[in-house]
Enzyme design. Structure first.
Site, PDB file in Angstrom:
ATOM      1  N   ARG A 262       0.866  -1.189   0.000  1.00  0.00           N
ATOM      2  CA  ARG A 262       0.000   0.000   0.000  1.00  0.00           C
ATOM      3  C   ARG A 262       0.898   1.234   0.000  1.00  0.00           C
ATOM      4  NH1 ARG A 262      -2.158   1.239   5.509  1.00  0.00           N
ATOM      5  NH2 ARG A 262      -0.774   3.033   5.347  1.00  0.00           N
ATOM      6  N   HIS A 266      -3.451   4.983   4.607  1.00  0.00           N
ATOM      7  CA  HIS A 266      -4.539   3.996   4.714  1.00  0.00           C
ATOM      8  C   HIS A 266      -5.812   4.542   4.047  1.00  0.00           C
ATOM      9  CE1 HIS A 266      -7.446   1.197   6.310  1.00  0.00           C
ATOM     10  NE2 HIS A 266      -8.065   2.194   6.925  1.00  0.00           N
ATOM     11  N   TYR A 275       3.854   6.498  11.094  1.00  0.00           N
ATOM     12  CA  TYR A 275       4.233   5.147  11.548  1.00  0.00           C
ATOM     13  C   TYR A 275       5.101   4.366  10.559  1.00  0.00           C
ATOM     14  CZ  TYR A 275      -0.050   4.194   8.863  1.00  0.00           C
ATOM     15  OH  TYR A 275      -1.008   4.154   7.873  1.00  0.00           O
TER      16      TYR A 275
HETATM   17  C1  TPP Z   1     -14.962  -4.650  12.143  1.00  0.00           C
HETATM   18  C2  TPP Z   1     -14.071  -3.468  11.931  1.00  0.00           C
HETATM   19  N1  TPP Z   1     -13.110  -3.182  12.831  1.00  0.00           N
HETATM   20  C3  TPP Z   1     -12.299  -2.125  12.645  1.00  0.00           C
HETATM   21  C4  TPP Z   1     -12.451  -1.330  11.537  1.00  0.00           C
HETATM   22  C5  TPP Z   1     -11.494  -0.153  11.314  1.00  0.00           C
HETATM   23  N2  TPP Z   1     -10.604  -0.493  10.210  1.00  0.00           N
HETATM   24  C6  TPP Z   1     -10.816  -0.055   8.967  1.00  0.00           C
HETATM   25  S1  TPP Z   1      -9.687  -0.628   7.888  1.00  0.00           S
HETATM   26  C7  TPP Z   1      -8.849  -1.446   9.102  1.00  0.00           C
HETATM   27  C8  TPP Z   1      -7.598  -2.218   8.773  1.00  0.00           C
HETATM   28  C9  TPP Z   1      -7.782  -3.159   7.650  1.00  0.00           C
HETATM   29  O1  TPP Z   1      -6.541  -3.670   7.253  1.00  0.00           O
HETATM   30  P1  TPP Z   1      -6.455  -4.713   6.106  1.00  0.00           P
HETATM   31  O2  TPP Z   1      -7.450  -5.801   6.319  1.00  0.00           O
HETATM   32  O3  TPP Z   1      -5.053  -5.119   5.972  1.00  0.00           O
HETATM   33  O4  TPP Z   1      -6.963  -3.899   4.823  1.00  0.00           O
HETATM   34  P2  TPP Z   1      -6.294  -2.628   4.131  1.00  0.00           P
HETATM   35  O5  TPP Z   1      -6.826  -1.424   4.827  1.00  0.00           O
HETATM   36  O6  TPP Z   1      -4.828  -2.748   4.259  1.00  0.00           O
HETATM   37  O7  TPP Z   1      -6.765  -2.654   2.716  1.00  0.00           O
HETATM   38  C10 TPP Z   1      -9.476  -1.287  10.319  1.00  0.00           C
HETATM   39  C11 TPP Z   1      -8.994  -1.880  11.575  1.00  0.00           C
HETATM   40  C12 TPP Z   1     -13.469  -1.655  10.629  1.00  0.00           C
HETATM   41  N3  TPP Z   1     -13.669  -0.964   9.500  1.00  0.00           N
HETATM   42  N4  TPP Z   1     -14.246  -2.738  10.822  1.00  0.00           N
END
Ligand code: TPP
Ligand code: MG
Length: 360
Positions: A262, A266, A275
């Site tokens: 990525r 985010h 970070y």
């Molecule tokens: C159930 C839930 N918990 C927390 C969040 C907050 N949140 C949004 S994205 C994320 C991290 C996701 O990481 P990843 O699965 O690696 O996907 P990426 O963002 O890297 O595409 C979190 C914790 C959420 N959207 N849904």
């Protein structure tokens, strides 16, 4: 194919990682069947550029107060674009929240995506990709939906496949294991695409799990698990086509871990420089999926600057027209927030709806 081995008690696991196009744009294996025609390769490149331009413009709209929070796919475009290219039109795509490139390939309109990210739920009512699922924000909740879709296909004996996306972080959630487990037990036509972009907001992959690969999580439930170079669009098309066609022919589910990076924050609500270092991001620039495809086109298809410019212009025109359409459309009525959750609105909410309605 690079192989990483890991010894888990008495089970010996071998996870292959497929790459077909190296960072210099040199083909190191066979072109996928779906990409034998030159036009289909140019189409794939166009879809990658479309994803990038759409994201750049969406971030610009957010920065100028005209879009809500947005999740860019900068650096990882080849995953969703490659997988969508491997799907048939009546398969069902169940995205997470960073798969706009693949959604556009499926026929979702740029204006629909802009509406969604602008807070207008009408954007999730797709005109063309009518059976595909909308963007899913709650992490990992999309996996059981996909298993359910695949179960429906199996019961109805329809030769269709559910293709679901989730990030590295999503593989730490219970829903992910539950969905995969049932897909394994019932031998369902579903493909789990795990987009390992190395970060889950500020949590690095290393702190997410002690597992050597994410692909090996499939082994625990008895389905196939492979890794693919997620910045290599050819390899993604190849491995997704194989997994999708296996699922379609009754051989059950697979998991594909697409290893990528990525390069963006985010979301627009994040500042990744808090970070991770600029050096880390810079190191990944050379493996940019668009750069390697462009190098391939230049090496193999007489890809001139003029053709590149024309393609960029076409894509920019399309996205700009979608932005105009988005900005000039009527806003959704505020009463919409009451209208789609309940079949019969509870009394308390009816009173609130009336109040909102009287003010509009
Ligand atoms: C159930 C839930 N918990 C927390 C969040 C907050 N949140 C949004 S994205 C994320 C991290 C996701 O990481 P990843 O699965 O690696 O996907 P990426 O963002 O890297 O595409 C979190 C914790 C959420 N959207 N849904
Ligand atoms: Mg991630």
């Amino acid at each position: 194919m690079n192989e990483s081995n890991t010894q888990v008690e008495s089970v010996r696991i071998k996870i292959g990682c497929l790459q077909l196009l190296d960072t210099d744009g040199i083909l190191t294996g066979e072109l996928p069947t779906r990409l034998q025609e030159q036009d289909s390769i140019v189409e794939l490149y166009r879809a990658l550029v479309r994803n990038r331009v759409f994201d750049e413009q969406a971030v610009a709209l957010q920065r100028t107060g005209r879009l809500g929070t947005f999740a860019s796919a900068l650096g990882q475009e080849a995953v969703s674009v490659g997988v969508a290219t491997a799907m048939q039109s009546d398969d069902v795509m169940i995205p997470s929240f960073r798969e706009q490139g693949g959604q556009l390939v499926r026929g979702v309109k740029p204006v629909e995506l802009l509406r969604f990210w602008g807070g207008d739920e009408r954007g999730s009512s797709f005109k063309i990709a009518t059976h595909d699922f909308p963007v899913c924000i709650p992490v990992a909740s999309q996996f059981p939906h996909a298993t359910g879709v695949a179960l429906a296909f199996k019961i109805k004996k329809e030769p269709r496949v559910a293709v679901v996306f989730g990030g590295d972080g999503s593989t730490s959630k219970g829903d992910f294991y539950e969905a995969m487990n049932m897909a394994g037990v019932w031998k369902l036509p579903v493909v789990f695409i795990i987009v390992n972009n190395q970060w889950a907001i500020s949590t690095p992959r290393k702190e997410q799990t002690h597992a050597h690969t994410l692909a090996q999580k499939a082994i625990a439930v008895g389905i196939r698990g492979i890794q693919v170079d997620g910045n290599d669009a050819f390899a993604v098309v190849n491995s997704a086509s194989e997994a999708i066609e296996k699922a379609r022919s009754g051989e059950g589910a697979s998991l594909i871990e697409a290893v990528t990076y990525r390069m963006s924050d985010h979301t627009t609500a994040d500042d990744a420089s808090r970070y991770r270092s600029d050096n880390e991001v810079a190191e990944h620039k050379e493996s940019d999926p668009l750069l390697r495809m462009k190098r391939y086109l230049q090496n193999q298809l007489d890809w001139t600057d003029e053709r590149e410019l024309n393609l960029s212009k076409d894509v920019a025109d399309e996205i700009n027209a979608a932005i105009e359409h988005y900005l000039n459309a009527d806003s959704a009525p505020p009463t919409d927030m009451f209208d789609y959750l309940y079949e019969h609105l509870p009394a308390g909410l009816t009173a609130q709806r009336d109040k909102v309605s009287s003010k509009t």
